[in-house]
Design a protein around this motif. Structure first.
Motif, PDB file in Angstrom:
ATOM      1  N   PRO A  42       4.809   4.322   2.168  1.00 23.38           N
ATOM      2  CA  PRO A  42       4.832   5.254   1.029  1.00 23.38           C
ATOM      3  C   PRO A  42       3.424   5.668   0.595  1.00 23.38           C
ATOM      4  O   PRO A  42       2.478   4.879   0.708  1.00 23.38           O
ATOM      5  CB  PRO A  42       5.536   4.464  -0.080  1.00 23.38           C
ATOM      6  N   GLN A  43       3.324   6.908   0.128  1.00 21.32           N
ATOM      7  CA  GLN A  43       2.044   7.427  -0.355  1.00 21.32           C
ATOM      8  C   GLN A  43       1.499   6.551  -1.472  1.00 21.32           C
ATOM      9  O   GLN A  43       2.253   6.114  -2.329  1.00 21.32           O
ATOM     10  CB  GLN A  43       2.246   8.834  -0.918  1.00 21.32           C
ATOM     11  N   GLY A  44       0.201   6.317  -1.447  1.00 22.13           N
ATOM     12  CA  GLY A  44      -0.416   5.553  -2.519  1.00 22.13           C
ATOM     13  C   GLY A  44      -0.362   4.048  -2.286  1.00 22.13           C
ATOM     14  O   GLY A  44      -0.944   3.280  -3.045  1.00 22.13           O
ATOM     15  N   SER A  45       0.354   3.607  -1.256  1.00 21.70           N
ATOM     16  CA  SER A  45       0.417   2.172  -0.981  1.00 21.70           C
ATOM     17  C   SER A  45      -0.933   1.680  -0.466  1.00 21.70           C
ATOM     18  O   SER A  45      -1.590   2.379   0.315  1.00 21.70           O
ATOM     19  CB  SER A  45       1.490   1.900   0.081  1.00 21.70           C
ATOM     20  N   PRO A  46      -1.349   0.485  -0.877  1.00 21.32           N
ATOM     21  CA  PRO A  46      -2.600  -0.062  -0.323  1.00 21.32           C
ATOM     22  C   PRO A  46      -2.572  -0.128   1.204  1.00 21.32           C
ATOM     23  O   PRO A  46      -3.618  -0.084   1.840  1.00 21.32           O
ATOM     24  CB  PRO A  46      -2.653  -1.471  -0.932  1.00 21.32           C
ATOM     25  N   TYR A  47      -1.389  -0.189   1.818  1.00 19.07           N
ATOM     26  CA  TYR A  47      -1.293  -0.259   3.275  1.00 19.07           C
ATOM     27  C   TYR A  47      -1.702   1.055   3.951  1.00 19.07           C
ATOM     28  O   TYR A  47      -1.918   1.081   5.162  1.00 19.07           O
ATOM     29  CB  TYR A  47       0.136  -0.616   3.711  1.00 19.07           C
ATOM     30  N   CYS A  48      -1.802   2.153   3.176  1.00 11.94           N
ATOM     31  CA  CYS A  48      -2.242   3.424   3.766  1.00 11.94           C
ATOM     32  C   CYS A  48      -3.680   3.320   4.258  1.00 11.94           C
ATOM     33  O   CYS A  48      -4.079   4.019   5.187  1.00 11.94           O
ATOM     34  CB  CYS A  48      -2.144   4.561   2.742  1.00 11.94           C
ATOM     35  N   ASP A  49      -4.448   2.461   3.624  1.00 13.52           N
ATOM     36  CA  ASP A  49      -5.848   2.265   4.008  1.00 13.52           C
ATOM     37  C   ASP A  49      -5.890   1.390   5.263  1.00 13.52           C
ATOM     38  O   ASP A  49      -5.484   0.226   5.225  1.00 13.52           O
ATOM     39  CB  ASP A  49      -6.576   1.587   2.836  1.00 13.52           C
ATOM     40  N   PRO A  50      -6.376   1.932   6.385  1.00  8.32           N
ATOM     41  CA  PRO A  50      -6.386   1.148   7.637  1.00  8.32           C
ATOM     42  C   PRO A  50      -7.218  -0.134   7.522  1.00  8.32           C
ATOM     43  O   PRO A  50      -7.016  -1.062   8.310  1.00  8.32           O
ATOM     44  CB  PRO A  50      -7.019   2.099   8.655  1.00  8.32           C
ATOM     45  N   ASP A  51      -8.108  -0.190   6.543  1.00  6.21           N
ATOM     46  CA  ASP A  51      -8.946  -1.381   6.388  1.00  6.21           C
ATOM     47  C   ASP A  51      -8.354  -2.393   5.398  1.00  6.21           C
ATOM     48  O   ASP A  51      -8.979  -3.419   5.118  1.00  6.21           O
ATOM     49  CB  ASP A  51     -10.356  -0.980   5.913  1.00  6.21           C
TER      50      ASP A  51
END
Lengths: 129, 458
Positions: free
Chosen positions: A116-125
């Motif tokens: 989902p948009q805005g999830s911390p998991y969106c950041d590959p790092d």
């Protein structure tokens, strides 16, 4: 299909869950944040995989029920609660924390489009380990 | 009745917030139509404990929190003619009713008409032997145990009968939790036994409401991933139910929490097994074709619930004595703490064995392996655990014998002077246990004893 980017992530990246108890049986819902993640969960989160995740608790058979309208599943896990709320020696006699076994410990190659948009998991790092 | 019925839930378990009903009553006061406030405060074990309390004192055996829940709202409930339905009665609904009469007097209120439901306590009319020898569908073996309580789960039809007396307040003992919602709906809409889809919808509405805040954003927050606004002020749920069985879940304006498809789905599946047959005494509900529609922020409409024939047998929960549980803990922190915590546990285990106690003892090390690991050290394999850490060893056993339970606590306490370096923060408890089992009994054995009674002000 080859151009969909995937990352090794826990189910926590794309789904939420709640655990309930009845006697020595635990039930854990698994609900996709995005409806489009339903098919991925359907293909990847099998009864056998969930059974393996809970086997160290002495759990027996796992039955998976599908609720496509709600992009959700319900896993019913036999003998997972050390005898149940009145017999268990666990700190968590109801097994309320067990939803996080499912969310934390099943690591899969997850398509980034299902996060989902805005999830911390969106950041590959994002370091979730 | 063609309009809507409004049902709010002010408590989802026996220890829930005492002030949650206040904004719900304020909201209900603005609604046009029949209005109900429920309080669900009766877990399986709670009724066994209440039964034991009643044996010791015939005036006890109902919710010890009755005044905590009712005092803040009783005046406004009377003013706005909101009915109350609750299982606060536990093992002694009549005594609970008298308590409310006294409370109303003290508050200078007009007398309430209070009805109670009886018949759930099968020990009142079935032979002990018939209960103890019944086949158990799950739970402990009953053979050779002391019976504490045996209560049948009554349904919405029984709760409706109590409301049919014209009562302002209905107090029950053991019913299904959802019956506290289905009962008012049967009473208001006149749903018959054949109206299976409606009975199923009312049951699922009750299931969604019965845990209080669990459908409005409580027990949901996962900060950063699944955020909930103002969890500290979470608003408890309210349902608007129509005569066709469709309903909307919402909460009082100005309260915290949220009602979303996600919160409703989590609560829907909570403690559910097969979603195509959620069985209660009135119906078997099927939610596999259910749909959720977001009507507006914090308003989720629920449609598409199906019902199938009700079961022929009723579930009865039997509670028996279950021995004693010992739990004892000690913390180790700093460098090499994990190994010191582990050694501490092993010392106790070895001394328990040496004194001839072969009870199955569970060892957890909080911070390393615990609730998710079944207390199994091998689950640590491959895990990166801090060498400079904060770990708490916890030992637990259940024994028929209180002395064995106490010995485990004592042995752990001895570690203060006789264990590894730097142990502190010993805590321990021995608690009496209740074991339970579920049996199925024919409806015909129970139905004739199911009665509503009005408890007059003495």
């Amino acid at each position: 299909m080859t151009n969909i980017k995937t990352r090794e992530l826990p189910l926590h990246a794309i789904a939420h869950a709640r655990a309930g108890d009845k006697g020595n049986v635990s039930n854990i819902s698994l609900i996709a944040y995005l409806p489009e993640a339903y098919d991925f969960l359907k293909n990847e989160v099998s009864e056998a995989k969930v059974e393996a995740l809970f086997s160290h608790l002495g759990a027996g058979a796992v039955k998976r029920y599908a609720l496509p309208n709600l992009h959700a599943f319900n896993f019913v896990i036999e003998d997972a609660l050390d005898g149940g709320v009145n017999a268990s020696r666990s700190l968590d006699r109801h097994g309320k924390t067990l939803s996080f076994i499912l969310l934390s410990r099943l690591i899969l190659d997850i398509p980034e489009t299902l996060i989902p948009q805005g999830s911390p998991y969106c950041d590959p790092d994002f370091n979730w380990r | 009745m063609d309009g809507q019925v409004y049902i709010a839930n002010g408590a989802g378990f026996s220890g829930d917030r005492f002030d949650a009903a206040v904004p719900l009553v304020a909201h209900l006061a603005t609604c046009m139509g029949p209005r109900y406030l429920m309080f669900e405060v009766l877990a399986e074990r709670t009724i066994a404990q209440a039964q034991i309390a009643k044996v010791k004192d015939p005036g006890a055996g109902y919710s010890p929190y009755l005044e905590n829940y009712l005092h803040p709202i009783l005046r406004d409930v009377q003013k706005h003619q909101i009915k109350i339905v609750s299982n606060m009665g536990a093992a002694n609904p009549a005594a609970a009713a008298n308590h409310i009469h006294r409370l109303a007097d003290e508050m200078g209120l007009a007398p309430f008409k209070i009805a109670i439901l009886i018949g759930d306590d099968v020990t009142g009319y079935l032979e002990r032997q018939a209960i103890m020898e019944a086949e158990t569908m799950e739970g402990t073996s009953l053979a050779g145990r002391d019976l504490c309580s045996a209560n049948a789960y009554l349904g919405g039809d029984a709760v409706a009968k109590a409301l049919d007396t014209g009562a302002d307040i209905v107090l029950v003992g053991r019913t299904t939790d959802s019956a506290l919602v289905l009962g008012p709906l049967i009473h208001e809409f006149g749903w018959q036994e054949e109206a299976l889809d409606k009975l199923a919808a009312g049951t699922i509405c009750g299931h969604l409401l019965e845990c209080g805040g669990q459908v409005t954003g409580a027990y949901f927050a996962d900060p950063g991933f699944k955020d909930v606004p103002d969890l500290a002020g979470v608003g408890f749920p309210l349902a608007e139910i129509r005569s066709d069985g469709q309903f909307t879940i919402t909460k009082a304006d100005g309260t915290g929490g949220c009602v979303t498809k996600a919160t409703v789905t989590e609560q829907l599946l909570y403690e559910m097994h097969d979603p195509s047959c959620y069985v209660v005494p009135d119906v078997s509900a099927d939610v596999t074709s259910m749909e959720l529609i977001e009507e507006a922020p914090n308003r989720i409409k629920v449609v598409g619930i199906k019902g199938h024939a009700r079961p022929e047998k009723l579930k009865v929960t039997v509670c028996v004595d279950g021995g004693y549980m010992a739990e004892a803990e000690m913390t180790y922190a700093g460098l090499n703490a994990l190994k010191r915590a582990k050694l501490a546990g092993e010392v106790v285990l070895s001394r328990m064995r040496a004194s001839g106690h072969n009870a199955d003892i569970r060892m957890d090390i909080l911070g390393a392996y615990s609730v998710l690991d079944g207390g199994r050290a091998e689950q640590m394999d491959g895990k990166m655990l801090p060498f400079d850490g904060d770990y708490r060893v916890r030992l637990a056993l259940i024994s028929e014998d209180r002395d064995t339970a106490q010995l485990l606590c004592d042995e752990l306490q001895h570690l203060y002077c006789s264990g590894p370096a730097g142990g502190g923060g010993y805590r321990a408890a021995v608690t009496e246990q209740m074991a339970s089992a579920s049996i199925l009994l024919d409806r015909a054995l129970i139905a004739p004893h199911m009665k509503a009674e009005v408890i007059a002000h003495d």
